[in-house]
Design a protein around this motif. Structure first.
Motif, PDB file in Angstrom:
ATOM      1  N   MET A   1      27.132  31.226  39.134  1.00 23.59           N
ATOM      2  CA  MET A   1      27.808  31.444  37.867  1.00 23.59           C
ATOM      3  C   MET A   1      28.439  32.464  37.497  1.00 23.59           C
ATOM      4  O   MET A   1      30.233  32.735  37.960  1.00 23.59           O
ATOM      5  N   ILE A   2      28.265  33.678  38.615  1.00 20.36           N
ATOM      6  CA  ILE A   2      28.546  35.015  38.515  1.00 20.36           C
ATOM      7  C   ILE A   2      29.582  35.470  39.490  1.00 20.36           C
ATOM      8  O   ILE A   2      30.804  35.771  39.172  1.00 20.36           O
ATOM      9  N   LYS A   3      29.698  33.726  40.841  1.00 25.10           N
ATOM     10  CA  LYS A   3      30.759  33.938  41.272  1.00 25.10           C
ATOM     11  C   LYS A   3      32.507  34.017  41.137  1.00 25.10           C
ATOM     12  O   LYS A   3      32.741  34.091  40.963  1.00 25.10           O
ATOM     13  N   HIS A   4      32.001  32.614  39.571  1.00 24.03           N
ATOM     14  CA  HIS A   4      33.202  32.026  39.022  1.00 24.03           C
ATOM     15  C   HIS A   4      34.087  33.208  38.688  1.00 24.03           C
ATOM     16  O   HIS A   4      35.216  33.724  37.881  1.00 24.03           O
ATOM     17  N   TYR A   5      32.759  34.258  37.906  1.00 24.92           N
ATOM     18  CA  TYR A   5      33.669  35.216  36.812  1.00 24.92           C
ATOM     19  C   TYR A   5      33.835  36.798  37.593  1.00 24.92           C
ATOM     20  O   TYR A   5      34.053  38.147  37.162  1.00 24.92           O
ATOM     21  N   ALA A   6      33.475  36.970  38.822  1.00 27.66           N
ATOM     22  CA  ALA A   6      34.368  38.368  39.623  1.00 27.66           C
ATOM     23  C   ALA A   6      34.847  38.929  39.807  1.00 27.66           C
ATOM     24  O   ALA A   6      35.049  40.184  39.648  1.00 27.66           O
ATOM     25  N   ILE A  40      42.049  46.447  40.885  1.00 25.74           N
ATOM     26  CA  ILE A  40      42.890  44.587  40.410  1.00 25.74           C
ATOM     27  C   ILE A  40      42.870  44.158  40.993  1.00 25.74           C
ATOM     28  O   ILE A  40      42.928  42.498  41.380  1.00 25.74           O
ATOM     29  N   VAL A  41      43.323  44.870  42.540  1.00 23.81           N
ATOM     30  CA  VAL A  41      44.276  43.781  43.779  1.00 23.81           C
ATOM     31  C   VAL A  41      42.856  42.693  43.846  1.00 23.81           C
ATOM     32  O   VAL A  41      43.229  41.862  43.965  1.00 23.81           O
ATOM     33  N   ALA A  42      41.468  43.659  43.807  1.00 27.38           N
ATOM     34  CA  ALA A  42      40.624  42.631  44.689  1.00 27.38           C
ATOM     35  C   ALA A  42      40.028  41.943  44.107  1.00 27.38           C
ATOM     36  O   ALA A  42      40.192  40.455  44.180  1.00 27.38           O
ATOM     37  N   GLY A  43      40.012  42.377  42.584  1.00 34.87           N
ATOM     38  CA  GLY A  43      40.400  40.536  41.329  1.00 34.87           C
ATOM     39  C   GLY A  43      40.570  39.928  41.182  1.00 34.87           C
ATOM     40  O   GLY A  43      40.695  38.222  41.153  1.00 34.87           O
ATOM     41  N   ILE A  44      42.292  40.160  41.387  1.00 32.63           N
ATOM     42  CA  ILE A  44      43.810  39.653  41.379  1.00 32.63           C
ATOM     43  C   ILE A  44      43.386  38.074  42.802  1.00 32.63           C
ATOM     44  O   ILE A  44      42.739  37.161  42.865  1.00 32.63           O
ATOM     45  N   GLY A  45      43.053  38.339  43.273  1.00 31.33           N
ATOM     46  CA  GLY A  45      42.455  37.711  44.851  1.00 31.33           C
ATOM     47  C   GLY A  45      40.944  37.046  44.861  1.00 31.33           C
ATOM     48  O   GLY A  45      40.986  35.738  45.160  1.00 31.33           O
ATOM     49  N   LEU A  46      40.308  37.360  44.519  1.00 26.34           N
ATOM     50  CA  LEU A  46      38.726  36.799  44.615  1.00 26.34           C
ATOM     51  C   LEU A  46      39.073  35.733  43.379  1.00 26.34           C
ATOM     52  O   LEU A  46      38.476  34.659  43.739  1.00 26.34           O
ATOM     53  N   HIS A  47      40.034  35.958  42.184  1.00 33.49           N
ATOM     54  CA  HIS A  47      40.351  35.085  40.904  1.00 33.49           C
ATOM     55  C   HIS A  47      41.046  33.823  41.668  1.00 33.49           C
ATOM     56  O   HIS A  47      40.695  32.574  41.454  1.00 33.49           O
ATOM     57  N   ILE A  48      41.957  34.091  41.932  1.00 35.64           N
ATOM     58  CA  ILE A  48      42.987  32.874  42.841  1.00 35.64           C
ATOM     59  C   ILE A  48      42.038  32.171  44.158  1.00 35.64           C
ATOM     60  O   ILE A  48      42.294  31.218  43.685  1.00 35.64           O
ATOM     61  N   ARG A  49      41.215  33.001  44.612  1.00 34.73           N
ATOM     62  CA  ARG A  49      39.968  31.900  45.544  1.00 34.73           C
ATOM     63  C   ARG A  49      38.863  31.402  44.672  1.00 34.73           C
ATOM     64  O   ARG A  49      39.543  30.132  44.860  1.00 34.73           O
ATOM     65  N   SER A  50      38.923  32.186  43.712  1.00 40.24           N
ATOM     66  CA  SER A  50      37.938  30.328  42.827  1.00 40.24           C
ATOM     67  C   SER A  50      38.540  29.616  42.128  1.00 40.24           C
ATOM     68  O   SER A  50      38.015  28.867  42.229  1.00 40.24           O
ATOM     69  N   ILE A  51      39.780  30.174  41.765  1.00 42.08           N
ATOM     70  CA  ILE A  51      40.926  28.393  41.000  1.00 42.08           C
ATOM     71  C   ILE A  51      40.857  28.211  41.957  1.00 42.08           C
ATOM     72  O   ILE A  51      41.099  27.070  42.303  1.00 42.08           O
ATOM     73  N   LYS A  52      40.840  28.061  43.310  1.00 43.17           N
ATOM     74  CA  LYS A  52      41.859  27.514  44.555  1.00 43.17           C
ATOM     75  C   LYS A  52      40.014  27.015  45.331  1.00 43.17           C
ATOM     76  O   LYS A  52      40.862  25.118  45.503  1.00 43.17           O
ATOM     77  N   ARG A  53      39.022  27.340  44.686  1.00 43.07           N
ATOM     78  CA  ARG A  53      38.280  26.419  45.568  1.00 43.07           C
ATOM     79  C   ARG A  53      37.262  25.094  44.429  1.00 43.07           C
ATOM     80  O   ARG A  53      37.194  23.827  44.697  1.00 43.07           O
ATOM     81  N   GLU A  54      38.290  25.569  43.256  1.00 44.30           N
ATOM     82  CA  GLU A  54      37.936  24.551  41.926  1.00 44.30           C
ATOM     83  C   GLU A  54      38.138  23.444  42.294  1.00 44.30           C
ATOM     84  O   GLU A  54      38.416  21.991  41.572  1.00 44.30           O
ATOM     85  N   SER A  55      39.932  23.755  41.928  1.00 41.51           N
ATOM     86  CA  SER A  55      40.890  22.463  42.417  1.00 41.51           C
ATOM     87  C   SER A  55      41.035  21.623  43.351  1.00 41.51           C
ATOM     88  O   SER A  55      41.098  21.647  44.340  1.00 41.51           O
TER      89      SER A  55
END
Length: 57
Positions: A1-6, A40-55
């Motif tokens: 769950m924390i990975k989702h919000y990292a 911020i740049v790392a956070g954007i990358g991780l957030h996009i990656r988590s969204i792609k994995r859920e899709s």
């Protein structure tokens, strides 16, 4: 769950680092600014990656 919000957590930490430079008037060092940008740049990358994995697409 924390990975989702990292990613979002890193974006918030980066924003807080940038806000600290304004509140503390730390104009002499760019280290805090670079750290905020990196978070911020790392956070954007991780957030996009988590969204792609859920899709499913």
């Amino acid at each position: 769950m924390i990975k989702h919000y990292a990613g979002l957590l890193l974006i918030v930490l980066g924003a807080l680092a940038l806000i600290m430079t304004r509140l503390k008037a730390l104009d002499s060092s760019n280290t805090l600014l670079a750290t905020g940008l990196l978070f911020i740049v790392a956070g954007i990358g991780l957030h996009i990656r988590s969204i792609k994995r859920e899709s499913r697409y």
